[in-house]
Design an enzyme around this catalytic site. Structure first.
Site, PDB file in Angstrom:
ATOM      1  N   ALA A  13       1.672  -0.669   2.426  1.00 40.69           N
ATOM      2  CA  ALA A  13       2.790  -1.178   3.234  1.00 40.69           C
ATOM      3  C   ALA A  13       2.445  -1.080   4.710  1.00 40.69           C
ATOM      4  CB  ALA A  13       4.044  -0.384   2.919  1.00 40.69           C
ATOM      5  N   ASN A  14       3.396  -1.354   5.561  1.00 39.95           N
ATOM      6  CA  ASN A  14       3.182  -1.183   7.003  1.00 39.95           C
ATOM      7  C   ASN A  14       4.486  -0.695   7.637  1.00 39.95           C
ATOM      8  OD1 ASN A  14       4.775  -3.603   7.994  1.00 39.95           O
ATOM      9  ND2 ASN A  14       3.323  -4.583   6.588  1.00 39.95           N
TER      10      ASN A  14
END
Ligand code: CTP
Length: 399
Positions: A207-208
């Site tokens: 993810a980020n």
């Protein structure tokens, strides 16, 4: 003050000018309002419920004692973003200023937290009477907008102040008071927000740090300006926005599917989402044991914006974002410019997200670059301000 959505209650008082509110209703619909009419019983002597139902496309109720189980006065008061009473008679003005609630309309007004606008219309003697003027002053001191009536001919031979104002003036005053801008009315706008998640196994993902704040700010700004907005949101914890169609997705693949469906009909696309550039080549259906969890083989995700720009029409406007972790200098500017060209976008917003900056914040700092190479610098301004500027740019270009 900014309106959240465009749900409006039009209260109609018992005056001969009630018929003029039929035109007002239409003009309010023209600037994107969904209008629910609540007439007083007296007003039905002038204009009947059938007219209001046909014009508003909604059922009309004036009776507090209908559908009691739904507690209609509280429900309506909560749903309304704005309440306009037109015509407001001397009797209604007196009741509202004294908090009297003896029918559905006055109960809704008593329970309302939304802005209230009154459009008085009555004979000059009644308008200028000491009681009415005191009631108007009380209401104004409480923040109610009481629009000045026009001067002119009354019913019969009378002449003076008290006429129902021109509908165009009412709409203008309502728009100014409630800070309503309708320059994007009916425009179809597609926004992506948040960060995609690429599953490694049922427990883990790549993810980020994107929280979706910029994309949501754009969707809200566009909605407030009258646009039809679809927001494709990836893993954001932000609350859904009333008046915005939200499609929740998780992975880049899901975002691509949602975009493919919606892109052909949109006029402006703003790709604020942080899309994962790669995903695990294989997603395990069971949790990978520690002993086998040393490396993940990745495969590249498609560039969503670049593929959409291949099928874009000249009538569409595309906005890209670029998040870098180095100072904004000539090198990053040149790289953002080529990113804009490679992705087929008309505008790109470059920002430096190093040291946790920007992600999750209400403010942004960066550089807006358009296809002519013109730049606008943002220094700790709100994401809402950037949102409006991006929409201004898109609108100018589309015009
Ligand atoms: N974007 C996209 N599809 C992807 C990756 C990014 O549509 N697979 C969009 C983002 O929504 C954003 C812009 O492209 O509007 C930002 O791309 P960015 O990640 O900065 O650029 P990349 O093309 O991935 O280049 P790099 O990471 O090498 O800088």
């Amino acid at each position: 003050m900014t309106l959240l959505g465009r749900e409006l209650i039009l209260g109609v008082g018992g005056g001969i000018s009630a018929y003029k509110s039929a035109d007002l209703l239409r003009r309010l619909q023209d600037i994107g309002f969904g209008v629910t009419v609540i007439p007083t019983r007296a007003s039905l002597n002038f204009v009947g419920s059938a007219t209001w139902e046909a014009l508003s496309g909604r059922s009309v109720n004036e009776n507090l004692w209908n559908n009691v189980h739904e507690v209609p006065h509280i429900k309506s008061a909560r749903e309304a973003n704005l309440i306009v009473v037109a015509p407001a008679t001397a009797d209604l003005i007196a009741k509202i200023s004294n908090g009297i609630a003896d029918d559905l309309l006055t109960n809704v007004i008593s329970a309302a937290t939304s802005p209230i606008i009154l459009v008085p219309a009555m004979h000059p003697e009644m308008w200028l009477s000491a009681a009415n003027q005191a009631n108007v002053a009380t209401l104004r001191s409480r923040g109610v907008l009481v629009i000045e009536p026009d001067e002119g001919r009354m019913t019969g031979e009378d002449f003076g102040i008290g006429r129902y104002p021109e509908v165009s003036r009412i709409v203008l005053e309502i728009s100014n008071f409630a800070n309503i801008n309708s320059d994007l009315l009916g425009k179809k706008i597609l926004v992506t927000a948040g960060g995609t998640r690429e599953a490694i196994d049922p427990v883990r993902f790549i993810a980020n740090h994107s929280t979706g704040k910029q994309g949501y700010a754009i969707a809200k700004a566009a909605r407030n300006r009258g646009a039809e907005v679809v927001l494709i949101a990836a893993n954001s914890n932000l609350a859904d926005l009333p008046g915005v169609e939200i499609v929740h997705v998780s992975s880049a693949e899901q975002m691509q599917k949602a975009l493919t469906e919606r892109f052909p009909t949109c006029e402006i696309l703003l790709m604020a989402a942080a899309v994962a550039d790669a995903k695990p080549a294989n997603t395990s259906t069971v949790k990978i044991k520690k002993a086998n969890y040393q490396s993940i083989e990745l495969e590249t995700n498609p560039d969503l914006l670049a593929s959409l720009s291949k099928i874009r029409s000249a009538k569409q406007f595309l906005v890209a974002f670029a998040a870098e972790t180095s100072e904004i200098d000539q090198t990053t500017i040149e790289s953002a410019k080529s990113k804009m060209v490679n992705k087929g976008a008309d505008l790109i917003y470059l920002n430096n997200v190093s040291n946790g900056a920007i992600f999750g914040a209400d403010e942004t700092a960066g550089l807006l670059i358009d296809s002519n190479g013109e730049t606008i610098e943002f220094k700790n301004q709100s994401k809402d301000t950037l949102a409006d500027l991006l929409l201004d740019r898109a609108l100018n270009k589309l015009r």
